[in-house]
Design an enzyme around this catalytic site. Structure first.
Site, PDB file in Angstrom:
ATOM      1  CB  SER A 127      -0.907   0.007   1.223  1.00  0.00           C
ATOM      2  OG  SER A 127      -0.143   0.252   2.382  1.00  0.00           O
ATOM      3  CE  LYS A 128      -3.076   3.135  -0.250  1.00  0.00           C
ATOM      4  NZ  LYS A 128      -3.540   2.048  -0.157  1.00  0.00           N
ATOM      5  NE  ARG A 129       0.297   0.375   6.169  1.00  0.00           N
ATOM      6  CZ  ARG A 129       1.244  -0.506   6.477  1.00  0.00           C
ATOM      7  NH1 ARG A 129       2.467  -0.093   6.706  1.00  0.00           N
ATOM      8  NH2 ARG A 129       0.960  -1.779   6.566  1.00  0.00           N
ATOM      9  CG  HIS A 130       4.407  -1.072   2.070  1.00  0.00           C
ATOM     10  ND1 HIS A 130       3.121  -1.520   1.931  1.00  0.00           N
ATOM     11  CD2 HIS A 130       4.916  -1.733   3.125  1.00  0.00           C
ATOM     12  CE1 HIS A 130       2.865  -2.443   2.854  1.00  0.00           C
ATOM     13  NE2 HIS A 130       3.939  -2.576   3.595  1.00  0.00           N
TER      14      HIS A 130
END
Length: 484
Positions: free
Chosen positions: A253-256
């Site tokens: 996800s984007k938080r990666h």
RNA sequence: GCCCCCAUCGUCUAGGGGACUAGGACGUGGCCCUUUCAAGGCCAAAACUGGGAUUCGAAUUCCCAUGGGGGCACCA
């Protein structure tokens, strides 16, 4: 064997991430391997989640990797349209068929009631599922609701008992009890289908021969199987491919950080490296081969070598592989790829200059964008650094000044800086004369010329910098150190 | 909570009953090369989640456990 037709069916809700594209790559490779068709279908049935440039992001991602499609929204094809929002009549028509067959029913429950229901189920520790209130309405009750003109959806009438099985060519046989399957909404109140209806109808109508999709779809396969059965259609072979995970082993996800393939393109990952790397996420040819060209992948890719376990996306290995591909490029090819990144950073130059620079940097690049921080010292007018950097380890101010003045004298004696070998020889002699280690002597010169302690090869840098700029920088360094 | 999937070095993986003292790659450590950093070369450490069962013999087959992940929307 009939023609292989595989499809990549993303929804335009943002930039596709590497996991999605990896699956698209498998589709593409299978199509090319078999001489079949690779089809792009846009699943834009959720108006709320749609993003304005969603389509462009999808097309851009595929183009970056050269995953060219044979049928799609932009080029059409014999089974179009390829955008689900252009196929709404089809879905209503097939929904009607399901209702007529008793495989689906109208539901008039409001979102509010459904939410209430879920809350109660949760409170009772049950799993949240539609309670089927509208499924068993009497004709009179149904007629009453119709008269009221209540908004309605269409739900799948899942068998109350029994189980549903899907043969999956990656996982083998998958089975889920029907009692664990929800009466899924097929047609929303706005007339749009849900994924479940649209995917089955379209895969059938578009004559899709193999369904490859992420294994996060496994829990909903019974809905699709039930639909195929209700329609009396043949179920194409399915394969649920392993997901791509972040370093924390969770779904990407984007938080990666950077996860969209577009971001990798913009950071300067070569298309061929990305392609190679992605192919190895959930697929392997043998116990040795790591590097594959597109042609080799196409030739060697087979479905039976797709693995079952999810794969962590390893930036380290990607960086290494990108470096390998960068080093394989010719000076001219690499220069061409590098130029846009330099221009983008405001380091104005021309292709010829970049090409002359390439040999100095090629094995120092992990990604193309690295060139900016690596090469800026060559193109920038004035260096900015702390003069104390000039005094390296095992050196003092006085010795450093001597070293710099000596180097300056040697360099001044050359009218051109083209002959690296001769310049180096003379500088070494000078260093020996001062009884300095090369590390000490060249260390000081390196900082004076490049403004840093770590740089590309010094002689090459000096040659590219040219006589005037080099001497001016040494001069500046001497003065800076003297007055520090 | 319910359902499902998965399980070999830190990571990507090879392996499909004896060829396994478990192979390769990234990363890590050491050495070499070397005016820095890289690149390159050599070497090293590093894994079959646990327990039963089947078998003359299990990384490989079957159960159970554990761990991890995913799904449970008028999202895909």
């Amino acid at each position: 064997m009939s023609e292989v037709r595989v499809r990549f069916a993303p929804s335009p809700t943002g930039a596709p991430h590497v996991g999605n594209i990896r699956t698209a790559l498998f589709d593409y490779l299978w199509a090319r391997h078999t001489g079949g068709k690779f089809i792009l279908r846009i699943e834009d049935t959720d108006q709320a989640r749609e993003v304005e440039n969603g389509l462009d992001l999808i097309l851009g991602s595929l183009r970056y990797l050269g995953l060219n499609w044979d049928e799609g929204p932009d080029i059409g094809g014999p089974y179009g349209p390829y955008r689900q929002s252009d196929r709404l009549q089809l879905y209503t028509q097939y929904t009607q068929e399901l209702i007529d067959k008793g495989a689906a029913y109208y539901c008039y429950c409001t979102p509010e009631r459904l939410e209430e229901m879920r809350k109660e189920q949760l409170a009772r520790g049950e799993s949240t599922r539609y309670d089927r209130r509208c499924r068993f309405l009497t004709p009179a009750e149904r007629a009453a609701r119709e008269r009221e003109g209540l908004p309605r959806v269409v739900r799948l009438a899942v068998p109350l008992d029994g189980e549903t099985t899907l043969h999956d060519f990656i996982h083998g046989s998958l089975t889920i009890a029907n009692r664990d399957v929800d009466d899924q909404v097929l047609l929303k109140s706005d007339g749009f289908p849900t994924y479940h209806l649209a995917v089955v109808v379209d895969d059938h109508l578009m004559k899709i021969s193999h369904v490859l999709r992420g294994d996060d779809w496994i829990p909903s396969f019974p809905k699709h199987v039930l639909l195929y059965q209700a329609f009396g259609w043949e179920i194409p072979p399915h394969g649920h491919v392993p997901n791509v995970l972040g370093p924390d082993k969770k779904k990407l996800s984007k938080r990666h950080g950077a996860t969209s393939v577009i971001q990798f393109r913009d950071e300067g990952y070569l298309s061929e490296a990305m392609l190679n790397f992605l192919a190895l996420l959930g697929w392997a040819y043998d116990d040795k081969t790591e590097l594959f060209t597109r042609e080799q992948l196409i030739e060697l890719f087979t479905l039976d070598k797709i693995g079952r376990a999810p794969a962590v996306f390893d930036r380290n290995k990607l960086d290494w592989m990108n470096g390998v591909y960068i080093r394989e490029l010719s000076d001219a090819q690499l220069a061409e790829r590098l130029l846009p990144f330099m221009m983008g950073a405001g380091l104005v130059t021309d292709l010829g200059t970049v090409q002359r620079m390439v040999p100095l940097f090629r094995e120092r690049l992990k990604k193309l964008s690295d060139i900016v921080s690596l090469a800026d010292f060559l193109l920038v007018q004035d260096l900015e650094y702390d003069p104390h950097l000039l005094v390296g380890p095992k050196m003092d101010k006085a010795t450093t000044l001597t070293a710099l003045r000596t180097a300056q004298e040697v360099l001044e004696s050359f009218s051109s800086f083209e002959d690296e070998t001769r310049i180096e020889a003379e500088l070494r002699t000078a260093s020996d004369r001062l009884s300095l280690k090369y590390a000490q002597f060249f260390g000081a010169l390196r900082v004076a010329v490049t403004g840093r302690t770590v740089s590309p090869p010094l002689m090459g840098s000096i040659r590219l910098l040219g006589r005037e700029k080099t001497l001016w920088r040494i001069d500046w360094a001497i003065h800076a150190l003297e007055t520090s």
